[in-house]
Design a protein around this motif. Structure first.
Motif, PDB file in Angstrom:
ATOM      1  N   ALA A   1      23.968 -22.200  27.573  1.00 16.51           N
ATOM      2  CA  ALA A   1      23.100 -22.954  26.659  1.00 16.51           C
ATOM      3  C   ALA A   1      22.371 -22.022  25.709  1.00 16.51           C
ATOM      4  O   ALA A   1      22.285 -22.287  24.503  1.00 16.51           O
ATOM      5  CB  ALA A   1      22.113 -23.790  27.460  1.00 16.51           C
ATOM      6  N   GLU A   2      21.839 -20.948  26.239  1.00 15.81           N
ATOM      7  CA  GLU A   2      21.103 -19.987  25.425  1.00 15.81           C
ATOM      8  C   GLU A   2      21.979 -19.447  24.298  1.00 15.81           C
ATOM      9  O   GLU A   2      21.598 -19.484  23.118  1.00 15.81           O
ATOM     10  CB  GLU A   2      20.607 -18.843  26.304  1.00 15.81           C
ATOM     11  N   HIS A   3      23.171 -18.973  24.629  1.00 17.12           N
ATOM     12  CA  HIS A   3      24.046 -18.367  23.625  1.00 17.12           C
ATOM     13  C   HIS A   3      24.545 -19.401  22.619  1.00 17.12           C
ATOM     14  O   HIS A   3      24.593 -19.129  21.414  1.00 17.12           O
ATOM     15  CB  HIS A   3      25.228 -17.681  24.318  1.00 17.12           C
ATOM     16  N   MET A   4      24.921 -20.571  23.098  1.00 16.73           N
ATOM     17  CA  MET A   4      25.475 -21.574  22.193  1.00 16.73           C
ATOM     18  C   MET A   4      24.434 -22.115  21.233  1.00 16.73           C
ATOM     19  O   MET A   4      24.688 -22.239  20.024  1.00 16.73           O
ATOM     20  CB  MET A   4      26.109 -22.715  22.995  1.00 16.73           C
ATOM     21  N   VAL A   5      23.254 -22.441  21.729  1.00 14.16           N
ATOM     22  CA  VAL A   5      22.226 -23.021  20.871  1.00 14.16           C
ATOM     23  C   VAL A   5      21.704 -22.002  19.873  1.00 14.16           C
ATOM     24  O   VAL A   5      21.495 -22.323  18.688  1.00 14.16           O
ATOM     25  CB  VAL A   5      21.082 -23.611  21.714  1.00 14.16           C
ATOM     26  N   LEU A   6      21.505 -20.762  20.297  1.00 11.97           N
ATOM     27  CA  LEU A   6      21.038 -19.739  19.364  1.00 11.97           C
ATOM     28  C   LEU A   6      22.063 -19.493  18.264  1.00 11.97           C
ATOM     29  O   LEU A   6      21.713 -19.350  17.085  1.00 11.97           O
ATOM     30  CB  LEU A   6      20.728 -18.438  20.111  1.00 11.97           C
ATOM     31  N   ALA A   7      23.346 -19.442  18.635  1.00 10.90           N
ATOM     32  CA  ALA A   7      24.397 -19.264  17.621  1.00 10.90           C
ATOM     33  C   ALA A   7      24.453 -20.460  16.679  1.00 10.90           C
ATOM     34  O   ALA A   7      24.653 -20.306  15.470  1.00 10.90           O
ATOM     35  CB  ALA A   7      25.745 -19.068  18.312  1.00 10.90           C
ATOM     36  N   PHE A   8      24.263 -21.643  17.222  1.00  9.11           N
ATOM     37  CA  PHE A   8      24.253 -22.872  16.429  1.00  9.11           C
ATOM     38  C   PHE A   8      23.122 -22.846  15.410  1.00  9.11           C
ATOM     39  O   PHE A   8      23.319 -23.115  14.214  1.00  9.11           O
ATOM     40  CB  PHE A   8      24.116 -24.055  17.376  1.00  9.11           C
ATOM     41  N   LEU A   9      21.919 -22.506  15.849  1.00  6.03           N
ATOM     42  CA  LEU A   9      20.771 -22.484  14.950  1.00  6.03           C
ATOM     43  C   LEU A   9      20.887 -21.358  13.910  1.00  6.03           C
ATOM     44  O   LEU A   9      20.509 -21.535  12.750  1.00  6.03           O
ATOM     45  CB  LEU A   9      19.477 -22.309  15.749  1.00  6.03           C
ATOM     46  N   GLN A  10      21.438 -20.229  14.327  1.00 11.62           N
ATOM     47  CA  GLN A  10      21.643 -19.143  13.379  1.00 11.62           C
ATOM     48  C   GLN A  10      22.622 -19.540  12.278  1.00 11.62           C
ATOM     49  O   GLN A  10      22.427 -19.234  11.101  1.00 11.62           O
ATOM     50  CB  GLN A  10      22.140 -17.884  14.100  1.00 11.62           C
ATOM     51  N   LYS A  11      23.675 -20.241  12.674  1.00 11.60           N
ATOM     52  CA  LYS A  11      24.647 -20.722  11.695  1.00 11.60           C
ATOM     53  C   LYS A  11      23.972 -21.651  10.691  1.00 11.60           C
ATOM     54  O   LYS A  11      24.199 -21.545   9.479  1.00 11.60           O
ATOM     55  CB  LYS A  11      25.776 -21.449  12.427  1.00 11.60           C
ATOM     56  N   LEU A  12      23.152 -22.568  11.179  1.00  9.58           N
ATOM     57  CA  LEU A  12      22.485 -23.512  10.286  1.00  9.58           C
ATOM     58  C   LEU A  12      21.490 -22.803   9.363  1.00  9.58           C
ATOM     59  O   LEU A  12      21.344 -23.182   8.193  1.00  9.58           O
ATOM     60  CB  LEU A  12      21.756 -24.576  11.109  1.00  9.58           C
ATOM     61  N   SER A  13      20.805 -21.789   9.880  1.00 11.98           N
ATOM     62  CA  SER A  13      19.818 -21.076   9.056  1.00 11.98           C
ATOM     63  C   SER A  13      20.475 -20.269   7.951  1.00 11.98           C
ATOM     64  O   SER A  13      19.831 -19.954   6.943  1.00 11.98           O
ATOM     65  CB  SER A  13      18.970 -20.146   9.930  1.00 11.98           C
ATOM     66  N   ASN A  14      21.782 -19.941   8.106  1.00  7.28           N
ATOM     67  CA  ASN A  14      22.501 -19.161   7.100  1.00  7.28           C
ATOM     68  C   ASN A  14      23.161 -20.027   6.027  1.00  7.28           C
ATOM     69  O   ASN A  14      23.732 -19.513   5.075  1.00  7.28           O
ATOM     70  CB  ASN A  14      23.568 -18.288   7.762  1.00  7.28           C
ATOM     71  N   LEU A  15      23.117 -21.350   6.220  1.00  4.07           N
ATOM     72  CA  LEU A  15      23.761 -22.250   5.256  1.00  4.07           C
ATOM     73  C   LEU A  15      22.925 -22.385   3.993  1.00  4.07           C
ATOM     74  O   LEU A  15      21.711 -22.285   3.999  1.00  4.07           O
ATOM     75  CB  LEU A  15      23.961 -23.627   5.904  1.00  4.07           C
TER      76      LEU A  15
END
Length: 250
Positions: free
Chosen positions: A236-250
């Motif tokens: 959960a930690e790795h997936m959610v952090l990667a998910f939020l990082q992806k969104l912040s880079n859009l």
């Protein structure tokens, strides 16, 4: 835009709490919500508790009180579909309540008032979750206490009900009944469909990712506690952090 990250159990998001910047706890509806920042995104972390009613109450509070613009559910599930194994990850494409049966007034599994049985997840959010899940599974091999070198990511139907499915006979019957009606199920859990329904009612995008902790069979009660403690929180930690990082880079 405030993202709400929802889980059923504390272990399923303990890693995320450690990363939260400027945390602030707020009591609401008998629950404790934690606001803060993750990867530059304002978020609210919440625990739904177990079951559909508890999950619906929490989701409603997230929308009504915290103004959540999107809800992402992360946690564990039992694998039901063929080829869905312990250590795999399922990103939900849509949800169905497997214990909903208002027949003969409505078809089995149909939600009264909605004219459908399946509730779709948000395609945009789900696409980013799929990407994050794939990266997590690839990088996690050999790094967790329990190693699943053949772990895969799946995308499809997840079903929810107020019952912990823990017998092979029950799991097989559930899969066969749903398949006969054209519903090819991948995983079973106890909260997501309720959150999907609340989000549909409010027009809030919803997505969910579940790590497979057991095969919803006779060994589920043995597999589940160990897996949640040692693996699920890291996924959960790795997936959610990667998910939020992806969104912040859009």
């Amino acid at each position: 835009m405030t993202f709400a990250i929802l889980s059923a159990l504390p272990e399923e998001q303990s890693g995320l709490v450690a990363h939260l910047q400027h945390p602030e706890q707020v009591a609401r509806a008998g629950r404790t919500f934690t606001r803060g920042m993750l990867h530059g995104q304002p978020v609210v972390l919440a625990l739904s508790g177990i079951g559909k009613v508890a999950a619906a109450t929490t989701a409603t509070a997230l929308v009504e009180h915290f103004g959540a613009a999107a809800i992402v559910f992360t946690g564990v599930a039992g694998g039901v579909g063929e080829g869905v194994q312990v250590g795999d990850v399922v990103v939900a494409q849509d949800y169905l309540q497997h214990d909903m049966d208002a027949s003969p007034l409505f078809a089995r599994w149909e939600l009264p008032g909605y004219a459908r049985a399946r509730l779709a997840c948000d395609a945009h959010l789900s696409a980013h979750l799929l990407e994050a899940a794939g990266a997590c599974v690839s990088s996690a091999r050999g790094h967790f206490d329990l190693n699943y070198p053949a772990a895969r990511v799946h995308h499809g139907l997840v079903v929810s009900g107020d019952r912990f499915v823990s017998a092979a006979r029950e799991s097989d019957r559930l899969r066969q009944d749903l398949r006969a009606a054209g519903h090819e199920v991948l995983a079973v859990e106890m909260e997501g469909a309720a959150v999907a329904q609340v989000c549909l009612d409010y027009g809030v995008p919803f997505a969910a990712v579940r790590t497979i902790s057991d095969r919803a069979d006779d060994a589920a009660h043995v597999d589940f506690p160990l897996f949640v403690q040692t693996v699920a929180s890291r996924y959960a930690e790795h997936m959610v952090l990667a998910f939020l990082q992806k969104l912040s880079n859009l």
